[in-house]
Design a protein around this motif. Structure first.
Motif, PDB file in Angstrom:
ATOM      1  N   ALA A  84       0.816  -1.099   0.065  1.00 61.66           N
ATOM      2  CA  ALA A  84      -0.003  -0.028   0.056  1.00 61.66           C
ATOM      3  C   ALA A  84       0.927   1.336  -0.024  1.00 61.66           C
ATOM      4  CB  ALA A  84      -0.965  -0.083   1.310  1.00 61.66           C
ATOM      5  N   LYS A  85       1.616   1.098   0.737  1.00 57.75           N
ATOM      6  CA  LYS A  85       2.964   2.447   0.969  1.00 57.75           C
ATOM      7  C   LYS A  85       2.379   3.571   1.526  1.00 57.75           C
ATOM      8  CE  LYS A  85       5.693  -0.265  -1.139  1.00 57.75           C
ATOM      9  NZ  LYS A  85       6.741  -0.986  -0.175  1.00 57.75           N
ATOM     10  N   PHE A  86       0.997   4.098   1.013  1.00 54.15           N
ATOM     11  CA  PHE A  86       0.716   5.420   1.581  1.00 54.15           C
ATOM     12  C   PHE A  86      -0.638   5.339   2.365  1.00 54.15           C
ATOM     13  CE2 PHE A  86      -0.895   9.779  -0.117  1.00 54.15           C
ATOM     14  CZ  PHE A  86      -0.651  10.127   0.952  1.00 54.15           C
ATOM     15  N   GLY A  87      -0.605   6.022   3.682  1.00 49.04           N
ATOM     16  CA  GLY A  87      -1.994   5.931   4.537  1.00 49.04           C
ATOM     17  C   GLY A  87      -2.164   7.242   4.757  1.00 49.04           C
ATOM     18  N   ILE A  88      -3.514   7.521   5.386  1.00 49.52           N
ATOM     19  CA  ILE A  88      -3.746   8.809   5.842  1.00 49.52           C
ATOM     20  C   ILE A  88      -4.353   8.704   7.307  1.00 49.52           C
ATOM     21  CG2 ILE A  88      -5.691  10.729   6.057  1.00 49.52           C
ATOM     22  CD1 ILE A  88      -3.542  11.442   3.927  1.00 49.52           C
ATOM     23  N   PHE A  89      -3.511   9.468   8.154  1.00 49.29           N
ATOM     24  CA  PHE A  89      -3.981   9.619   9.632  1.00 49.29           C
ATOM     25  C   PHE A  89      -4.816  10.709   9.863  1.00 49.29           C
ATOM     26  CE2 PHE A  89      -1.036   9.062  13.855  1.00 49.29           C
ATOM     27  CZ  PHE A  89      -2.277   8.454  14.283  1.00 49.29           C
ATOM     28  N   ILE A  90      -5.863  10.581  10.386  1.00 50.35           N
ATOM     29  CA  ILE A  90      -6.912  11.545  10.864  1.00 50.35           C
ATOM     30  C   ILE A  90      -6.966  12.317  12.301  1.00 50.35           C
ATOM     31  CG2 ILE A  90      -9.143  12.786  10.498  1.00 50.35           C
ATOM     32  CD1 ILE A  90      -9.556  10.453   8.382  1.00 50.35           C
ATOM     33  N   HIS A  91      -6.261  13.356  12.663  1.00 48.91           N
ATOM     34  CA  HIS A  91      -6.455  13.596  14.182  1.00 48.91           C
ATOM     35  C   HIS A  91      -7.579  14.842  13.955  1.00 48.91           C
ATOM     36  CE1 HIS A  91      -2.946  11.931  15.260  1.00 48.91           C
ATOM     37  NE2 HIS A  91      -3.088  12.319  16.467  1.00 48.91           N
ATOM     38  N   TRP A 111     -14.469  13.392   2.337  1.00 47.02           N
ATOM     39  CA  TRP A 111     -13.162  13.044   2.772  1.00 47.02           C
ATOM     40  C   TRP A 111     -12.860  11.745   2.036  1.00 47.02           C
ATOM     41  CZ3 TRP A 111     -12.612  13.182   8.877  1.00 47.02           C
ATOM     42  CH2 TRP A 111     -12.894  14.508   9.179  1.00 47.02           C
ATOM     43  N   ALA A 112     -13.440  10.760   1.568  1.00 46.28           N
ATOM     44  CA  ALA A 112     -13.012   9.630   1.197  1.00 46.28           C
ATOM     45  C   ALA A 112     -12.486   9.684  -0.349  1.00 46.28           C
ATOM     46  CB  ALA A 112     -14.145   8.560   1.053  1.00 46.28           C
ATOM     47  N   ASP A 113     -13.362  10.617  -0.899  1.00 44.17           N
ATOM     48  CA  ASP A 113     -13.060  11.125  -2.401  1.00 44.17           C
ATOM     49  C   ASP A 113     -11.705  11.918  -2.485  1.00 44.17           C
ATOM     50  OD1 ASP A 113     -15.499   9.973  -3.417  1.00 44.17           O
ATOM     51  OD2 ASP A 113     -16.480  12.036  -3.225  1.00 44.17           O
ATOM     52  N   LEU A 114     -11.723  12.857  -1.438  1.00 39.09           N
ATOM     53  CA  LEU A 114     -10.444  13.370  -1.513  1.00 39.09           C
ATOM     54  C   LEU A 114      -9.153  12.626  -1.254  1.00 39.09           C
ATOM     55  CD1 LEU A 114      -8.417  15.930  -1.109  1.00 39.09           C
ATOM     56  CD2 LEU A 114      -9.047  16.032   1.150  1.00 39.09           C
ATOM     57  N   PHE A 115      -9.277  11.549  -0.439  1.00 42.15           N
ATOM     58  CA  PHE A 115      -8.279  10.839  -0.064  1.00 42.15           C
ATOM     59  C   PHE A 115      -7.991   9.558  -1.266  1.00 42.15           C
ATOM     60  CE2 PHE A 115      -9.554  10.904   4.659  1.00 42.15           C
ATOM     61  CZ  PHE A 115      -9.117  12.269   4.604  1.00 42.15           C
ATOM     62  N   GLU A 116      -8.915   9.390  -2.001  1.00 40.91           N
ATOM     63  CA  GLU A 116      -8.710   8.371  -2.994  1.00 40.91           C
ATOM     64  C   GLU A 116      -8.205   9.034  -4.166  1.00 40.91           C
ATOM     65  OE1 GLU A 116     -11.595   5.533  -5.714  1.00 40.91           O
ATOM     66  OE2 GLU A 116     -12.548   7.463  -4.903  1.00 40.91           O
ATOM     67  N   GLU A 117      -8.376  10.503  -4.410  1.00 34.93           N
ATOM     68  CA  GLU A 117      -7.649  11.253  -5.411  1.00 34.93           C
ATOM     69  C   GLU A 117      -6.376  11.392  -5.047  1.00 34.93           C
ATOM     70  OE1 GLU A 117      -8.034  13.387  -9.086  1.00 34.93           O
ATOM     71  OE2 GLU A 117      -9.395  11.993  -8.060  1.00 34.93           O
ATOM     72  N   ALA A 118      -5.977  11.505  -3.793  1.00 31.34           N
ATOM     73  CA  ALA A 118      -4.557  11.639  -3.334  1.00 31.34           C
ATOM     74  C   ALA A 118      -3.946  10.319  -3.559  1.00 31.34           C
ATOM     75  CB  ALA A 118      -4.469  12.124  -1.680  1.00 31.34           C
ATOM     76  N   GLY A 119      -4.442   9.159  -3.953  1.00 32.06           N
ATOM     77  CA  GLY A 119      -3.526   8.104  -4.042  1.00 32.06           C
ATOM     78  C   GLY A 119      -3.537   7.210  -2.721  1.00 32.06           C
ATOM     79  N   VAL A 120      -4.352   7.585  -1.867  1.00 26.42           N
ATOM     80  CA  VAL A 120      -4.192   6.806  -0.387  1.00 26.42           C
ATOM     81  C   VAL A 120      -4.645   5.475  -0.653  1.00 26.42           C
ATOM     82  CG1 VAL A 120      -5.001   6.972   1.825  1.00 26.42           C
ATOM     83  CG2 VAL A 120      -4.381   9.011   0.803  1.00 26.42           C
ATOM     84  N   TYR A 165      -4.955   3.343   2.605  1.00 29.67           N
ATOM     85  CA  TYR A 165      -5.541   2.875   3.832  1.00 29.67           C
ATOM     86  C   TYR A 165      -5.683   4.360   4.724  1.00 29.67           C
ATOM     87  CZ  TYR A 165      -0.649   2.771   5.702  1.00 29.67           C
ATOM     88  OH  TYR A 165       0.752   2.935   5.970  1.00 29.67           O
ATOM     89  N   VAL A 166      -6.586   4.237   5.583  1.00 34.04           N
ATOM     90  CA  VAL A 166      -6.994   5.501   6.197  1.00 34.04           C
ATOM     91  C   VAL A 166      -7.039   5.007   7.960  1.00 34.04           C
ATOM     92  CG1 VAL A 166      -8.256   7.580   6.508  1.00 34.04           C
ATOM     93  CG2 VAL A 166      -8.222   6.234   4.287  1.00 34.04           C
ATOM     94  N   VAL A 167      -6.451   6.247   8.670  1.00 35.04           N
ATOM     95  CA  VAL A 167      -6.631   5.538  10.000  1.00 35.04           C
ATOM     96  C   VAL A 167      -6.914   6.603  10.939  1.00 35.04           C
ATOM     97  CG1 VAL A 167      -5.090   4.783  12.187  1.00 35.04           C
ATOM     98  CG2 VAL A 167      -4.450   4.083   9.643  1.00 35.04           C
ATOM     99  N   LEU A 199       0.331   9.866   6.644  1.00 32.39           N
ATOM    100  CA  LEU A 199       0.336  11.316   6.517  1.00 32.39           C
ATOM    101  C   LEU A 199      -0.661  11.680   7.339  1.00 32.39           C
ATOM    102  CD1 LEU A 199       1.943  14.053   5.597  1.00 32.39           C
ATOM    103  CD2 LEU A 199       0.600  13.359   3.255  1.00 32.39           C
ATOM    104  N   ASN A 200      -0.680  12.576   8.248  1.00 33.06           N
ATOM    105  CA  ASN A 200      -1.745  12.877   8.906  1.00 33.06           C
ATOM    106  C   ASN A 200      -2.206  14.288   8.409  1.00 33.06           C
ATOM    107  OD1 ASN A 200      -3.397  13.134  11.504  1.00 33.06           O
ATOM    108  ND2 ASN A 200      -2.578  15.176  11.587  1.00 33.06           N
TER     109      ASN A 200
END
Length: 520
Positions: free
Chosen positions: A66-73, A131-140, A142-144, A369-370
């Motif tokens: 996967a290499k690329f995930g998003i962290f959300i605070h 949010w999910a659309d943005l993360f998908e467009e960013a190439g993410v 997995y999301v945490v 990446l958060n």
């Protein structure tokens, strides 16, 4: 563990007062029943709560690829938007900038405490699909999301405490809605728990006349607010009690059962010696649940909280200097000064984050990446711009990243990486001579960390030669492409380097430049 159906409540403050004074979510008998259910899952599974058994666990292939995930605070701490996501702690430390800001802006803590931000946390513009659309467009991949931060406010529906986003504030099951949106787009859903630090996080509020005062009991928002240790290490005191750690375990297992996260991230204080028994029990429960559900999962941990080989090591806001034979992760943020949203966040440019991303992948790591959304539920323009730029770069260069493996040498160049955590604020000033290598399929990728001003790129690791001349690459090169720019670019190779010439006008921006070296 069943979900609770919260009552319809129109007055959050009245509800808070009632829960603070009268409500205990579970009886001792219910706690014993739920702990017994955890033991039953462990008893029938292959993973037991000891390190030798937990070493059977393997990092999922999907995670390595996967290499690329998003962290959300995102939570109640987003409302004051001041200092950092540690506002709930710092606003009770007399003399701190948060303390002074709080008194000046909201009044004394005894009249307006941290709990009083909850009704202000309305999240009126929160759209999980956006949010999910943005993360998908960013190439993410997995999301945490943070399920519960140190402040103790759960961002999910819970029956262990009414202090959660489904019953207060937004009145929405944030983690549940996000998990659904991610799954619909093929993004792997995760969650993080920072609950264990809540043991001491609000403790300074007992040092003066504030809204944090005894008696406190299990299920209360501020419970237990113990004194903060001088040294937050594995031997610090006061030691978390059995009651608190059982509650921690139940909360973690509740997240697993209700949301099936494929990644579970923990913050640092799980390394405390008192937590270790419960930590191993949780890992056995989680891994056994994943077996039952036919899912591949992993736990991300920092420092030496887990025995090596039982979970995925994570480096907070830092990198490693060399390639590792094991898979690892960096978690860092777009903002340098805070994980959560503040009005004065200092944002890193996308090009710098991409350079770190390439370095991490070349050394067998992932980037988590958060982003810190605003209290209304929108993601700010600065975060969106960075994510959009990363997504555009990955659309062109993703074949050098997704599913890629480390080469025998991670790279070359003059810029040295400071190894260890909390080093992402050190500006690296990469040059075009700084190169990172990955392999994917039959191709080798040489990634220049930034464009060359003269259009000339030299890769000394790919020089002509044989073993007697200490060459790293003895293979035959068919051709070289610059991804997204030009195929079959001009190149030469001798005993000093592979040299590639690219028209200067063909490359714009400061992002890394990816060369596909096609082997004959």
């Amino acid at each position: 563990m069943a979900n609770v159906t919260g009552a319809n409540v129109t007055d959050d403050r009245a509800q808070q007062a009632d829960h603070r004074d009268h409500h205990v979510p579970e009886t001792d008998e219910e706690v014993r029943r739920d702990l017994a259910a955890i033991d039953e899952v462990i008893a029938r599974g292959r993973f037991k709560p000891d390190w030798a058994s937990l070493q059977q666990h393997r990092t999922p292939q999907w995670f390595e690829d996967a290499k690329f995930g998003i962290f959300i605070h995102w939570g109640v701490y987003s409302v004051p938007s001041f200092g950092s996501e540690w506002y709930s702690r710092n606003m009770y430390i007399q003399g701190s900038k948060e303390f002074e800001h709080h008194v000046k802006t909201y009044g004394p803590q005894k009249e307006f405490g941290y709990k009083d931000f909850i009704p202000m946390f309305k999240a009126e513009k929160f759209d999980p699909n956006a949010w999910a659309d943005l993360f998908e467009e960013a190439g993410v991949r997995y999301v945490v999301p943070v399920a519960e931060h140190h402040d103790g406010f759960q961002m999910y529906k819970s029956r262990l405490s009414h202090w959660n986003a489904a019953e207060m504030g937004p009145h929405r099951d944030v983690l549940g809605e996000l998990s659904k949106a991610f799954n619909e787009r093929g993004l792997v859903n995760g969650a993080s728990s920072h609950r264990v630090e809540h043991w001491f996080f609000m403790g300074h509020g007992k040092e003066f006349d504030s809204d944090i005062h005894e008696p406190l009991k299990r299920g209360d928002f501020y419970w237990p607010s113990m004194p903060e240790p001088d040294h937050m290490d594995q031997h610090s005191k006061p030691v978390p009690t059995r009651e608190y750690l059982e509650d921690w375990l139940l909360r973690c297992c509740e997240i697993v059962d209700n949301y099936h996260p494929k990644v579970l991230y923990f913050d640092w204080w799980i390394l405390h010696e008192a937590v270790q028994l419960y930590l191993k029990k949780f890992a056995a429960y989680y891994y056994n649940r994943a077996d039952e559900w036919g899912e591949e999962v992993t736990i991300c941990y920092k420092q030496d909280s887990f025995m090596f080989g039982t979970a995925t090591p994570d480096v907070e806001r830092g990198q490693l200097a060399e390639t590792k034979p094991y898979h690892w992760q960096t978690d860092t943020a777009i903002a340098l000064n805070s994980w959560g949203y503040t009005e004065n966040n200092q944002y890193r440019p996308a090009a710098e984050i991409l350079q770190d991303f390439v370095d991490i992948v070349s050394k067998n790591g992932n980037l988590l990446l958060n982003v810190g959304p605003k209290p209304d539920g929108t993601i700010g323009d600065e975060d969106r711009a960075v994510l959009t730029a990363i997504g555009l770069w990955l659309k062109t260069n993703g074949e050098a990243i997704y599913g890629a493996k480390p080469w025998k040498r991670f790279g070359e160049g003059p810029t040295q990486i400071i190894e260890g955590q909390f080093s992402d604020s050190v500006k690296k000033n990469f040059t075009s001579r700084d190169v990172r290598y990955t392999i994917n399929g039959s191709n080798l990728y040489a990634i220049a960390m930034r464009p060359a001003a003269d259009g000339v790129y030299r890769f000394e690791r790919l020089k002509e030669g044989d073993a007697e001349h200490n060459a790293d690459f003895h293979g035959l090169i068919d051709h070289v492409d610059v991804l997204g720019v030009v195929d079959h670019v001009e190149w030469t190779r001798d005993e000093t380097a592979l040299e590639v010439h690219v028209p200067v006008s063909a490359i714009t921006g400061d992002e890394p430049v990816v060369f596909r070296v096609v082997v004959a």
